[in-house]
Structure formats: C-alpha cells, structure tokens
Design a protein around this motif. Structure first.
Motif, short mmCIF file in Angstrom:
data_model
loop_
_atom_site.label_atom_id
_atom_site.label_comp_id
_atom_site.label_asym_id
_atom_site.label_seq_id
_atom_site.Cartn_x
_atom_site.Cartn_y
_atom_site.Cartn_z
N THR A 1 0.83 -1.21 0.00
CA THR A 1 0.00 0.00 0.00
C THR A 1 0.86 1.26 0.00
OG1 THR A 1 -0.14 -0.12 2.42
CG2 THR A 1 -1.94 -1.10 1.17
N THR A 2 2.09 1.17 0.48
CA THR A 2 3.01 2.30 0.46
C THR A 2 4.11 1.99 -0.55
OG1 THR A 2 2.59 2.75 2.80
CG2 THR A 2 4.53 3.78 1.81
N MET A 3 4.10 2.71 -1.67
CA MET A 3 5.06 2.43 -2.73
C MET A 3 6.21 3.43 -2.78
SD MET A 3 4.09 -0.36 -4.07
CE MET A 3 5.20 -0.38 -5.47
N CYS A 4 6.07 4.56 -2.10
CA CYS A 4 7.13 5.56 -2.10
C CYS A 4 7.26 6.14 -0.70
CB CYS A 4 6.84 6.67 -3.11
SG CYS A 4 5.43 7.72 -2.66
N PRO A 5 8.42 6.68 -0.33
CA PRO A 5 8.57 7.32 0.97
C PRO A 5 7.55 8.45 1.12
CG PRO A 5 10.71 7.05 -0.09
CD PRO A 5 9.67 6.69 -1.11
N THR A 6 6.89 8.48 2.25
CA THR A 6 5.81 9.43 2.47
C THR A 6 6.02 10.17 3.79
OG1 THR A 6 4.28 7.97 1.28
CG2 THR A 6 3.31 9.71 2.64
N GLU A 7 5.99 11.50 3.74
CA GLU A 7 6.09 12.33 4.93
C GLU A 7 4.72 12.91 5.25
OE1 GLU A 7 9.54 15.05 5.28
OE2 GLU A 7 10.10 14.30 3.29
N LEU A 8 4.28 12.77 6.49
CA LEU A 8 3.06 13.40 6.96
C LEU A 8 3.47 14.54 7.89
CD1 LEU A 8 2.34 10.12 6.71
CD2 LEU A 8 0.12 10.97 7.48
N GLN A 9 3.08 15.76 7.55
CA GLN A 9 3.50 16.91 8.33
C GLN A 9 2.49 18.04 8.20
OE1 GLN A 9 7.29 17.66 6.40
NE2 GLN A 9 6.37 19.03 4.92
N TRP A 10 2.67 19.05 9.03
CA TRP A 10 1.82 20.23 8.97
C TRP A 10 2.51 21.36 9.71
CZ3 TRP A 10 -2.47 21.61 6.38
CH2 TRP A 10 -3.12 22.78 6.77
N LYS A 11 2.45 22.54 9.11
CA LYS A 11 2.94 23.74 9.81
C LYS A 11 2.01 24.90 9.49
CE LYS A 11 6.32 25.04 6.22
NZ LYS A 11 6.11 23.89 5.34
N ALA A 12 2.07 25.93 10.29
CA ALA A 12 1.19 27.08 10.12
C ALA A 12 1.33 27.64 8.71
CB ALA A 12 1.51 28.15 11.17
N GLY A 13 0.19 27.91 8.08
CA GLY A 13 0.19 28.45 6.73
C GLY A 13 0.06 27.42 5.64
N ASP A 14 0.18 26.12 5.98
CA ASP A 14 0.04 25.06 4.99
C ASP A 14 -1.42 24.90 4.55
OD1 ASP A 14 2.69 24.51 4.89
OD2 ASP A 14 2.62 22.71 6.14
N LYS A 15 -1.60 24.31 3.37
CA LYS A 15 -2.92 23.93 2.89
C LYS A 15 -3.02 22.41 2.92
CE LYS A 15 -3.40 27.85 -0.27
NZ LYS A 15 -3.60 28.26 -1.69
N PRO A 16 -4.21 21.86 3.22
CA PRO A 16 -4.36 20.40 3.17
C PRO A 16 -4.19 19.90 1.74
CG PRO A 16 -6.16 21.43 4.41
CD PRO A 16 -5.44 22.52 3.71
N GLU A 17 -3.13 19.17 1.48
CA GLU A 17 -2.86 18.71 0.12
C GLU A 17 -1.82 17.60 0.13
OE1 GLU A 17 -1.52 22.34 -1.66
OE2 GLU A 17 0.55 22.10 -0.99
N ILE A 18 -1.72 16.91 -0.99
CA ILE A 18 -0.67 15.92 -1.21
C ILE A 18 0.25 16.45 -2.29
CG2 ILE A 18 -0.14 13.53 -1.78
CD1 ILE A 18 -2.92 12.73 -1.10
N ARG A 19 1.54 16.43 -2.00
CA ARG A 19 2.54 16.84 -2.99
C ARG A 19 3.26 15.58 -3.46
NH1 ARG A 19 6.35 20.89 -0.44
NH2 ARG A 19 6.96 21.24 -2.61
N LEU A 20 3.19 15.30 -4.74
CA LEU A 20 3.71 14.06 -5.30
C LEU A 20 4.85 14.38 -6.27
CD1 LEU A 20 0.24 12.44 -5.98
CD2 LEU A 20 1.84 11.72 -4.20
#
Length: 496
Positions: A89-108
């Motif tokens: 189910t995980t095919m690439c390294p994935t970082e889950l993070q959040w900081k002030a000013g971010d938008k909810p999104e996936i960057r691929l």
C-alpha cells in the motif's frame, strides 16, 4: 498516551521560548545586548518554533505498517486514514506533516525526477517539479481515496527500470521481478508529502512512512539523510512471518546501520493471529514471549526493545472505545515506549543546544555589567575625591566627561559605517563562494553534461564549470584583499 506526552513536550518547548523572549526584552530594555546577541536569540526562537520531531516507520510490505500508523495517530477519525490492505500500500517514501500556513494537500514527486540526478531535498525547493492534489479533511472516505494515490504504480521496460535506479532480479530476491511480459512494476511517485492538519503534526511531529527493501535501496537519500536524522525509528515485523531474510537486510543495512540503539524500537505486529480460540491465554503468552526472544536474538537487541502488538485490533478498540480489546492489543505499551524513547532524547538535544547559546550570551552580558559597575565605581570615587574642592575642578571633570562621550559616539558611528561596508563585502564574498552559488553552477553543469551528445560536449561543460569556479575564486581573492585593507585601516584609526 503519546499525544499527552507530546503535548507536554510542546508546552515545555513553548516555556523555553517564552523565557528566551523575556531575556531578549530585558537585554534590550537595559541596553545590554548587541546586534549579534539579538540575532542569536532570534535564531534560537526560530529554531524552537520550527522544531520537528521525526518518527520513521520502516518495514517490508505486508507487515501492517500503515495500519500501525492509523492505530497510533489517526484512530480519532473513526476510520482508517492511510490505505491499509493486503499487499503493498506504500510504494514511495511518504512524509506526513503540517505547519502554520500550509494547505491540506498531497505533494507528489514523479518517479521520472530520478533521471535528473537531483536529490529530494534539492527538489523540495522547486514546487513546479511536484504534482499537487488537494485534500478534503472533512470526510474520512475522501481522505482514504486521496491518500491511496501514494500506492499507485506503473509498468515499465527493464531498460527504463535500470535507468530509474531500480534493481531487477529474475527471481525477485535482490530486486524487482519482471512479469510474464518482461515488464517491471515500479512506483508512480518518487516521494510524497502529505500536509494534514492533525493535532500532533501541528505541534511539530513528522511521520515518515517508508516502502520495502527494494524501494529503500533505490532511494539513497532515505539511507543517507531521512532515516539517520529521524529521532525514532519503529521497525515493524509480523508475528506470522518472524524475521525473514529481507527483514534482516532492512534492519542491518538501513535501520541499525550505525549501531545506534537509542530511539530504535521493534514492533512485532499481528499477534492477534494467535487468538484462534483454541489456545489458553497462558499458551498465547508463552508463544508471544518465545517470538519476542527469538526476534531479539536475531536482531541482536535487548528483548525490552521488542513490543508485540496488534495494530488492527488496537485501531478497532480505539474506534469502538473497547478498553479490554485495547489492553489485549498492547498498543498502549508501544505508545508509551515511543514517548519514553523519543521525547526525553529530543528534549535533551533541544535543552543542550539552547543552554549553550543562552549561557554564552548571559556570560557576555555579565562581563558587560561588571565593566559598567567598575566604571561607575571609578566615577563615584572621582566625585567623592572632588567633595569640598572648587567649582573649576568640577567643571573640568564635566567637560572631560562630555568630551569622552562625544568621542565615543563618533567612534560608534564609524564602527557602524565600517560594519555596514563589511557586511556588504562579506555578502559579495559569500555570493562567490557560497553553497547556493556552487549548487547552481553544479546543476547547470550537470544539465549541460546530460544534454551533451559527444565527449567534446562533456569536456566543454567541465571546462566551463572549472573556469567559472576559478573566476569566482579570483573575485573572492579581490574581495578578501579589500576587506583586509579596510580592516587594517580602521584598526589603525581606532587605535590612535
């Protein structure tokens, strides 16, 4: 459990930042600090605000890694957030993070970016290289569908797989195995960054979800940068498979390569497979204890670092508020171990780094205060000696004080002017020799070499690279000479 400990750490970090801010205000109010001390304190505050706590989850496929992340961090959403099903189910390294000013999104980051020879860290500076997909955080189902994109794959020829850096093995032992048509299944994405407004992520936690052995080996930055910099690494095994050869390879080559024991934990997942209804609790406990001892012996670690858990039952127990099932899943013991291993170590690092800088500034301020106190005592002694003497002597002393004050202010203005010129020259010097200039020139040279069709083009690219470097060195030599002359002249002026 982990959320409570992490919140306490965040509160402690905030208290430290408040103390540094109070020190900065006090130094400014009492005119004790200087520009350098103020910059150092501002740097400390920025470092505390941007402080990250990285937890990496490492395992071969089908060990329940994504399910364990769901159970530990996302059970509050009442459903699975990360995709968790049979197979990869995980095919690439994935970082889950959040900081002030971010938008909810996936960057691929597309897998084709490997052809540029640029690192992931470097490519993070270029948003145009990434594909951005928005996240709907209001629906668990929408989140599941969006996050499933990190598991997308595509079929390529063997030649393209080699070009992209994926090892190929006909038996699938040391690389990816071709299918019947001779094609190789590879990840569609090289790296994924999920910006998700989770309470722990908002406080600085970063979760690193890694793929299996073949994908780790094909991405050197994981081994050289991301995993070594993680404050805690949780290595997941499955109770139904034990320690396989590929598990052992991941452990020796990537997780425990530096023989670093602190912050390295092992989760023996899927112990619920032993709950078959035919064995007694005592038999199950003996079986689990035996597997823990076997895993510890194979990995050459203390058995106390191995935590048997059932991620799936732990997630179900948290969603349904089933305390008995939660206790049986043993997920709480793992969370407590993560808190015990991770947070004190991180707190020690932050405390030591902060204490060193603050203590240096405090000592310098103390020296300045002592110098001022000595000067006041000398002036007080002079005034005491003048008691009862004529007015002319007092007027002479006042003129002397004013003269020294004017001379000091003039010298201070000269100093500020020199410092401004020095800063400009230093910036020019860094512009010639800085890492950014070297990195940009290296990138241009690499692109020119990749575009070159013949060896002549390669030679021209390398020749241009070294000529540019020599030019920068000549300019830097001139800048250094100018700085030296300026400093010599000002030294003579101030020592007169």
């Amino acid at each position: 459990m982990l959320a409570e400990h992490f919140s306490a750490y965040t509160q402690w970090r905030g208290d430290v930042a408040t103390g540094i801010e109070e020190l900065r205000k006090w130094l400014h109010l009492n005119e004790i600090g200087d520009a350098q001390s103020d910059l150092r304190l501002q740097y400390l505050l920025d470092r505390l605000r941007e402080d990250k706590l990285i937890v990496a989850f490492v395992a071969e496929f089908s060990r329940g890694k994504s399910e364990l992340i769901n159970a530990v961090f996302f059970a509050g959403y009442g459903n699975r957030i990360l995709p968790s099903s049979a197979g990869r189910t995980t095919m690439c390294p994935t970082e889950l993070q959040w900081k002030a000013g971010d938008k909810p999104e996936i960057r691929l980051l597309p897998i084709e970016s490997r052809k540029t020879n640029a690192s992931i860290t470097e490519l993070k500076r270029y948003p145009e290289e990434w594909q951005i997909r928005p996240l709907d955080t209001s629906s668990a189902e929408s989140l599941q569908q969006a996050l499933a994109q990190v598991g997308e794959t595509r079929l390529v020829s063997r030649a393209e797989a080699d070009q992209l850096g994926f090892p190929v093995d006909e038996n699938g032992d040391t690389g990816l195995r071709p299918d019947a048509a001779g094609e190789i299944e590879i990840p569609r994405w090289r790296h994924a960054i999920i910006q998700f407004p989770h309470p722990l992520l908002e406080q600085g936690l970063v979760i690193l979800d890694t793929p299996g052995l073949n994908a780790i080996g094909a991405e050197p930055e994981l081994t050289l940068n991301l995993l070594p910099n993680a404050h805690a690494v949780l290595f997941i095994l499955a109770a139904d498979t034990g320690v396989t050869q590929s598990d052992l390879a991941v452990w020796r080559e990537h997780v425990n390569a530096g023989r670093r024991q602190r912050g390295r934990l092992v989760a023996l997942n899927k112990i619920d497979g032993l709950w078959d209804g035919l064995r007694s609790e005592a038999d199950i406990e003996r079986e689990i204890s035996g597997q823990v001892a076997s895993v510890a012996d194979t990995l050459d670690i203390d058995p106390s670092q191995v935590y048997p858990v059932s991620a799936q039952k732990g997630l179900v127990a948290k969603v349904n508020n089933d305390e008995d099932l939660l206790a049986r899943s043993r997920i709480v013991e793992l969370e407590e171990a993560l808190s015990t291993e991770l947070l004190p170590t991180k707190r020690d690092i932050v405390r030591d780094n902060t204490y060193g800088d603050v203590n240096d500034i405090v000592n310098r301020s103390r020296e300045l205060l002592n110098a001022r106190l000595t000067g006041l005592r000398e002036q007080l002694q002079e005034l005491t000696d003048l008691r009862g003497k004529n007015q002319n002597v007092i007027e002479y002393m006042m003129r002397k004080v004013r003269s020294e004050k004017d001379e000091f202010e003039q010298g201070l203005q000269k100093y500020y002017a020199v410092r401004s010129v020095f800063s400009n020259l230093s910036n020019n010097l860094f512009g010639h020799l800085g890492l950014d200039a070297l990195r940009d020139e290296t990138r241009r040279t690499r692109e020119a070499m990749l575009d070159a069709a013949f060896s002549r083009g390669l030679r021209e690219a390398m020749k241009g690279f070294f000529e540019h470097l020599r030019g920068n060195l000549r300019k830097s030599t001139d800048e250094v000479g100018e700085i030296s002359k300026m400093l010599d002249a000002m030294y003579k002026r101030f020592t007169v």
